[in-house]
Design an enzyme around this catalytic site. Structure first.
Site, PDB file in Angstrom:
ATOM      1  N   ASP A  24       0.832  -1.213   0.000  1.00  0.00           N
ATOM      2  CA  ASP A  24       0.000   0.000   0.000  1.00  0.00           C
ATOM      3  C   ASP A  24       0.864   1.260   0.000  1.00  0.00           C
ATOM      4  O   ASP A  24       1.982   1.257   0.522  1.00  0.00           O
ATOM      5  CB  ASP A  24      -0.916  -0.026   1.236  1.00  0.00           C
ATOM      6  N   THR A  70     -10.975  -6.458  -5.116  1.00  0.00           N
ATOM      7  CA  THR A  70     -12.292  -6.335  -5.760  1.00  0.00           C
ATOM      8  C   THR A  70     -12.768  -4.883  -5.684  1.00  0.00           C
ATOM      9  O   THR A  70     -13.373  -4.358  -6.623  1.00  0.00           O
ATOM     10  CB  THR A  70     -13.298  -7.249  -5.025  1.00  0.00           C
ATOM     11  N   ASN A  72     -10.933  -2.254  -5.682  1.00  0.00           N
ATOM     12  CA  ASN A  72     -10.117  -1.317  -6.461  1.00  0.00           C
ATOM     13  C   ASN A  72     -10.719  -0.971  -7.830  1.00  0.00           C
ATOM     14  O   ASN A  72     -10.294  -0.003  -8.471  1.00  0.00           O
ATOM     15  CB  ASN A  72      -8.682  -1.839  -6.662  1.00  0.00           C
ATOM     16  N   ARG A  75     -11.814   2.685  -8.487  1.00  0.00           N
ATOM     17  CA  ARG A  75     -10.869   3.795  -8.735  1.00  0.00           C
ATOM     18  C   ARG A  75     -11.142   4.411 -10.113  1.00  0.00           C
ATOM     19  O   ARG A  75     -11.820   3.808 -10.939  1.00  0.00           O
ATOM     20  CB  ARG A  75      -9.436   3.269  -8.673  1.00  0.00           C
ATOM     21  N   ARG A 198      -5.208  -1.914   8.576  1.00  0.00           N
ATOM     22  CA  ARG A 198      -6.450  -2.657   8.341  1.00  0.00           C
ATOM     23  C   ARG A 198      -6.182  -3.762   7.327  1.00  0.00           C
ATOM     24  O   ARG A 198      -5.162  -3.751   6.633  1.00  0.00           O
ATOM     25  CB  ARG A 198      -7.556  -1.722   7.844  1.00  0.00           C
ATOM     26  N   LEU A 199      -7.136  -4.697   7.258  1.00  0.00           N
ATOM     27  CA  LEU A 199      -6.964  -5.853   6.371  1.00  0.00           C
ATOM     28  C   LEU A 199      -7.480  -5.598   4.962  1.00  0.00           C
ATOM     29  O   LEU A 199      -7.092  -6.299   4.024  1.00  0.00           O
ATOM     30  CB  LEU A 199      -7.677  -7.079   6.951  1.00  0.00           C
ATOM     31  N   GLU A 211       0.666 -13.080  12.633  1.00  0.00           N
ATOM     32  CA  GLU A 211       1.336 -11.916  13.227  1.00  0.00           C
ATOM     33  C   GLU A 211       1.294 -10.774  12.218  1.00  0.00           C
ATOM     34  O   GLU A 211       1.607 -10.979  11.039  1.00  0.00           O
ATOM     35  CB  GLU A 211       2.808 -12.248  13.537  1.00  0.00           C
TER      36      GLU A 211
HETATM   37  C1  IPE Z   1      -5.552  -2.671  -0.410  1.00  0.00           C
HETATM   38  O1  IPE Z   1      -5.135  -1.354  -0.598  1.00  0.00           O
HETATM   39  C2  IPE Z   1      -5.535  -3.402  -1.695  1.00  0.00           C
HETATM   40  C3  IPE Z   1      -4.225  -3.601  -2.271  1.00  0.00           C
HETATM   41  C4  IPE Z   1      -3.068  -3.326  -1.718  1.00  0.00           C
HETATM   42  C5  IPE Z   1      -4.222  -4.183  -3.584  1.00  0.00           C
HETATM   43  P1  IPE Z   1      -6.188  -0.158  -0.750  1.00  0.00           P
HETATM   44  O2  IPE Z   1      -5.403   1.078  -0.856  1.00  0.00           O
HETATM   45  O3  IPE Z   1      -7.128  -0.454  -1.850  1.00  0.00           O
HETATM   46  O4  IPE Z   1      -6.960  -0.247   0.637  1.00  0.00           O
HETATM   47  P2  IPE Z   1      -7.951   0.759   1.361  1.00  0.00           P
HETATM   48  O5  IPE Z   1      -9.088   0.995   0.437  1.00  0.00           O
HETATM   49  O6  IPE Z   1      -7.196   2.006   1.643  1.00  0.00           O
HETATM   50  O7  IPE Z   1      -8.353   0.055   2.609  1.00  0.00           O
HETATM   51  C1  IPE Z   2      -1.323   0.233  -3.424  1.00  0.00           C
HETATM   52  O1  IPE Z   2      -1.112   1.602  -3.428  1.00  0.00           O
HETATM   53  C2  IPE Z   2      -1.534  -0.348  -4.807  1.00  0.00           C
HETATM   54  C3  IPE Z   2      -2.910  -0.752  -5.115  1.00  0.00           C
HETATM   55  C4  IPE Z   2      -3.922  -0.713  -4.293  1.00  0.00           C
HETATM   56  C5  IPE Z   2      -3.160  -1.201  -6.466  1.00  0.00           C
HETATM   57  P1  IPE Z   2      -2.326   2.636  -3.496  1.00  0.00           P
HETATM   58  O2  IPE Z   2      -2.646   2.890  -4.925  1.00  0.00           O
HETATM   59  O3  IPE Z   2      -3.454   2.154  -2.675  1.00  0.00           O
HETATM   60  O4  IPE Z   2      -1.675   3.922  -2.852  1.00  0.00           O
HETATM   61  P2  IPE Z   2      -2.360   4.930  -1.828  1.00  0.00           P
HETATM   62  O5  IPE Z   2      -2.875   4.117  -0.695  1.00  0.00           O
HETATM   63  O6  IPE Z   2      -3.450   5.621  -2.563  1.00  0.00           O
HETATM   64  O7  IPE Z   2      -1.257   5.840  -1.422  1.00  0.00           O
HETATM   65 MG    MG Z   3      -4.003   2.432  -0.728  1.00  0.00          MG
END
Ligand code: IPE
Ligand code: IPE
Ligand code: MG
Length: 249
Positions: A24, A70, A72, A75, A198-199, A211
């Site tokens: 992330d 799922t 994502n 976006r 978070r998960l 862990e």
């Molecule tokens: C979790 O990251 C999904 C991936 C790393 C692929 P997100 O950035 O989508 O998670 P949230 O929405 O902030 O919880």
């Molecule tokens: C993780 O980085 C990659 C994916 C979820 C595909 P993010 O794109 O979620 O980056 P932030 O959380 O917006 O910084």
């Molecule tokens: Mg993110």
């Protein structure tokens, strides 16, 4: 592969078999550098390469990377299609390295809903690396744990309907066997970068006793040393599984 010094400091007897990573922070990292979000995703690929190598060198058997959830899909379409294109590019480019390092590519998630080009590249990558056996590198793509648990429930219900399983015979291991992760053990360690705690719908069932390790680094900043540091911290944790400390010693 270039060996780093601090893998030697890892206790080989207390290595996790399976490590999951919620990669992330790509977007925030890009913004910090005044660049568009996709620049962050592109730079995140370098971390995937480094961390995969570090994991294989350390002796990890299963590395599972959360690459696209799922959720994502909600976006901006431009970001989604850039991510899907990046995936195709990366799979093609990394094929030789994966084979050289004896790493098997796998995937979990609703794969047939991916754009055809991405789906095709993924299946090719999986096929071309299927005989490798040093480490399984699993990409969670169009994956969410609730999707997986729903599919699992449907599959078991069908078996019951066809009289292949009796309801009273359904055990915890039946459920594990019908999850997308059926071929791997539960992760002993889950890493999430970017400071979020978070998960986000990742491996809910499988993380019952996992862990957690949270890093404040953004994913493009997370490198070999960071991975090894997470393993080291894991090795200092006491996993009690409901018992008391005295019982563990
Ligand atoms: C979790 O990251 C999904 C991936 C790393 C692929 P997100 O950035 O989508 O998670 P949230 O929405 O902030 O919880
Ligand atoms: C993780 O980085 C990659 C994916 C979820 C595909 P993010 O794109 O979620 O980056 P932030 O959380 O917006 O910084
Ligand atoms: Mg993110």
């Amino acid at each position: 592969m270039e060996e780093t010094s601090n893998i030697n400091e890892l206790n080989q007897g207390k290595l996790p078999r399976h490590v999951g990573i919620i990669m992330d922070g790509n977007g925030r990292w890009a913004r910090k550098h005044g660049k568009p979000r996709i620049f962050g995703h592109k730079n995140g690929v370098q971390s995937v390469r480094e961390v995969s190598e570090a994991a294989a060198q350390a002796g990890i058997e299963f590395l599972t990377l959360y690459a696209f959830s799922t959720e994502n899909w909600s976006r901006p379409p431009r970001e989604v299609s850039a991510l899907m294109g990046l995936l195709v590019e990366t799979i093609h480019r990394e094929m030789n390295t994966l084979n050289k390092n004896n790493i098997r590519l796998r995937a979990i998630g609703e794969l047939d809903q991916l754009p055809p080009r991405t789906h095709k590249a993924l299946l090719e990558g999986i096929e071309k690396t299927r005989d490798n056996n040093r480490m399984d590198l699993t990409l969670a793509l169009n994956y969410s744990s609730r999707w997986e648990l729903t599919e699992c429930t449907r599959a078991i219900a069908r078996e019951v309907q066809q009289l292949k399983i009796k309801p009273e015979d359904i055990s915890e291991s039946t459920i594990s066997d019908y999850l997308a992760t059926h071929f791997m053990p539960d992760p002993e360690l889950l890493i999430r970068t970017s400071g979020e705690k978070r998960l986000s719908n990742f491996l809910l069932w499988q993380c019952a006793y996992t862990e957690f390790y949270f890093s404040d680094k953004m994913w493009p900043e997370f490198k070999k040393e960071d991975f090894n540091l997470a393993i080291k911290e894991y090795q200092n944790r006491e996993r009690r599984f409901g018992k008391t400390s005295d019982q563990i010693l």
